[in-house]
Motif scaffolding. Sequence first.
Motif, PDB file in Angstrom:
ATOM      1  N   ASN A  76      -4.255  12.644   3.045  1.00  0.00           N
ATOM      2  CA  ASN A  76      -3.036  13.418   2.834  1.00  0.00           C
ATOM      3  C   ASN A  76      -1.831  12.520   2.590  1.00  0.00           C
ATOM      4  N   GLN A  77      -0.814  13.086   1.974  1.00  0.00           N
ATOM      5  CA  GLN A  77       0.410  12.343   1.709  1.00  0.00           C
ATOM      6  C   GLN A  77       0.941  11.760   3.014  1.00  0.00           C
ATOM      7  N   GLY A  78       1.309  10.480   2.962  1.00  0.00           N
ATOM      8  CA  GLY A  78       1.825   9.785   4.135  1.00  0.00           C
ATOM      9  C   GLY A  78       0.772   9.018   4.919  1.00  0.00           C
ATOM     10  N   GLU A  79      -0.507   9.282   4.671  1.00  0.00           N
ATOM     11  CA  GLU A  79      -1.559   8.560   5.384  1.00  0.00           C
ATOM     12  C   GLU A  79      -1.672   7.131   4.880  1.00  0.00           C
ATOM     13  N   THR A  80      -1.987   6.220   5.802  1.00  0.00           N
ATOM     14  CA  THR A  80      -2.240   4.820   5.470  1.00  0.00           C
ATOM     15  C   THR A  80      -3.551   4.420   6.112  1.00  0.00           C
ATOM     16  N   ARG A  81      -4.391   3.735   5.360  1.00  0.00           N
ATOM     17  CA  ARG A  81      -5.663   3.220   5.879  1.00  0.00           C
ATOM     18  C   ARG A  81      -5.705   1.717   5.663  1.00  0.00           C
ATOM     19  N   ASN A  82      -6.119   0.987   6.690  1.00  0.00           N
ATOM     20  CA  ASN A  82      -6.244  -0.470   6.638  1.00  0.00           C
ATOM     21  C   ASN A  82      -7.717  -0.842   6.744  1.00  0.00           C
ATOM     22  N   TYR A  83      -8.132  -1.822   5.951  1.00  0.00           N
ATOM     23  CA  TYR A  83      -9.528  -2.258   5.955  1.00  0.00           C
ATOM     24  C   TYR A  83      -9.575  -3.767   6.155  1.00  0.00           C
ATOM     25  N   LYS A  84     -10.442  -4.199   7.061  1.00  0.00           N
ATOM     26  CA  LYS A  84     -10.546  -5.621   7.407  1.00  0.00           C
ATOM     27  C   LYS A  84     -11.762  -6.283   6.777  1.00  0.00           C
ATOM     28  N   GLU A  85     -12.570  -5.521   6.048  1.00  0.00           N
ATOM     29  CA  GLU A  85     -13.783  -6.056   5.432  1.00  0.00           C
ATOM     30  C   GLU A  85     -13.577  -6.303   3.942  1.00  0.00           C
ATOM     31  N   ALA A  86     -14.422  -7.130   3.385  1.00  0.00           N
ATOM     32  CA  ALA A  86     -14.484  -7.347   1.931  1.00  0.00           C
ATOM     33  C   ALA A  86     -15.861  -7.912   1.646  1.00  0.00           C
ATOM     34  N   PRO A  87     -16.430  -7.681   0.497  1.00  0.00           N
ATOM     35  CA  PRO A  87     -15.919  -6.999  -0.689  1.00  0.00           C
ATOM     36  C   PRO A  87     -15.955  -5.480  -0.534  1.00  0.00           C
ATOM     37  N   LEU A  88     -15.043  -4.810  -1.252  1.00  0.00           N
ATOM     38  CA  LEU A  88     -14.943  -3.356  -1.193  1.00  0.00           C
ATOM     39  C   LEU A  88     -14.822  -2.760  -2.587  1.00  0.00           C
ATOM     40  N   GLN A  89     -15.390  -1.575  -2.749  1.00  0.00           N
ATOM     41  CA  GLN A  89     -15.198  -0.773  -3.953  1.00  0.00           C
ATOM     42  C   GLN A  89     -14.346   0.418  -3.537  1.00  0.00           C
ATOM     43  N   VAL A  90     -13.303   0.698  -4.302  1.00  0.00           N
ATOM     44  CA  VAL A  90     -12.364   1.760  -3.963  1.00  0.00           C
ATOM     45  C   VAL A  90     -12.235   2.707  -5.155  1.00  0.00           C
ATOM     46  N   VAL A  91     -12.311   4.002  -4.880  1.00  0.00           N
ATOM     47  CA  VAL A  91     -12.112   5.019  -5.912  1.00  0.00           C
ATOM     48  C   VAL A  91     -11.150   6.061  -5.365  1.00  0.00           C
ATOM     49  N   ALA A  92     -10.125   6.385  -6.152  1.00  0.00           N
ATOM     50  CA  ALA A  92      -9.216   7.481  -5.822  1.00  0.00           C
ATOM     51  C   ALA A  92      -9.300   8.476  -6.970  1.00  0.00           C
ATOM     52  N   PHE A  93      -9.521   9.728  -6.646  1.00  0.00           N
ATOM     53  CA  PHE A  93      -9.668  10.736  -7.688  1.00  0.00           C
ATOM     54  C   PHE A  93      -8.345  10.980  -8.404  1.00  0.00           C
ATOM     55  N   ASN A  94      -7.209  10.733  -7.718  1.00  0.00           N
ATOM     56  CA  ASN A  94      -5.887  10.766  -8.352  1.00  0.00           C
ATOM     57  C   ASN A  94      -5.244   9.408  -8.088  1.00  0.00           C
ATOM     58  N   GLY A  95      -5.446   8.477  -8.994  1.00  0.00           N
ATOM     59  CA  GLY A  95      -4.947   7.115  -8.826  1.00  0.00           C
ATOM     60  C   GLY A  95      -3.437   7.014  -8.722  1.00  0.00           C
ATOM     61  N   GLY A  96      -2.724   7.973  -9.285  1.00  0.00           N
ATOM     62  CA  GLY A  96      -1.273   7.963  -9.216  1.00  0.00           C
ATOM     63  C   GLY A  96      -0.729   8.387  -7.862  1.00  0.00           C
ATOM     64  N   ALA A  97      -1.595   8.913  -6.991  1.00  0.00           N
ATOM     65  CA  ALA A  97      -1.159   9.397  -5.683  1.00  0.00           C
ATOM     66  C   ALA A  97      -1.227   8.325  -4.600  1.00  0.00           C
ATOM     67  N   VAL A  98      -1.797   7.160  -4.929  1.00  0.00           N
ATOM     68  CA  VAL A  98      -1.976   6.125  -3.908  1.00  0.00           C
ATOM     69  C   VAL A  98      -1.318   4.809  -4.309  1.00  0.00           C
ATOM     70  N   GLN A  99      -0.906   4.079  -3.284  1.00  0.00           N
ATOM     71  CA  GLN A  99      -0.454   2.700  -3.476  1.00  0.00           C
ATOM     72  C   GLN A  99      -1.545   1.841  -2.851  1.00  0.00           C
ATOM     73  N   VAL A 100      -2.057   0.884  -3.623  1.00  0.00           N
ATOM     74  CA  VAL A 100      -3.133   0.018  -3.165  1.00  0.00           C
ATOM     75  C   VAL A 100      -2.590  -1.404  -3.028  1.00  0.00           C
ATOM     76  N   VAL A 101      -2.811  -1.989  -1.849  1.00  0.00           N
ATOM     77  CA  VAL A 101      -2.371  -3.355  -1.583  1.00  0.00           C
ATOM     78  C   VAL A 101      -3.613  -4.178  -1.257  1.00  0.00           C
TER      79      VAL A 101
END
Length: 125
Positions: A76-101
């Motif tokens: 949901n809007q405002g949620e933040t998720r942190n990940y400490k592992e790598a390598p990772l594959q990430v998919v967002a169905f609406n790429g414009g709705a997320v900021q990826v760091v």
Amino acid sequence: MALVNAVSGEPEQKGPSTNASRPAAEETSGGDPSPETATSPTAALPLVIRVTGPATQVVVRVADTGGKVLTKGILNQGETRNYKEAPLQVVAFNGGAVQVVIYGKVQPPEPDGQRAEWFVKPRAG
């Protein structure tokens, strides 16, 4: 939680020295596998996802032969998720709705309403 307790006005009665150290311990020891409070610098984390637009389906999986799924669902809007592992594959169905760091570097914005993918490589070192 610490902010709610600070506003309630009760901390003074229980002793300032224990209450001053307690909130920091609670923030860093949380057992939540995907903490939403960033207590460490984001540059140290392989991946941080922030939902800045409307809710969207997000899938994050470990990019190895096992492909363990870390997140699969609507964020949901405002949620933040942190990940400490790598390598990772990430998919967002609406790429414009997320900021990826990735390792502290904000990724270029993706078009709104379009599926977007990112790959987080293991950190060399």
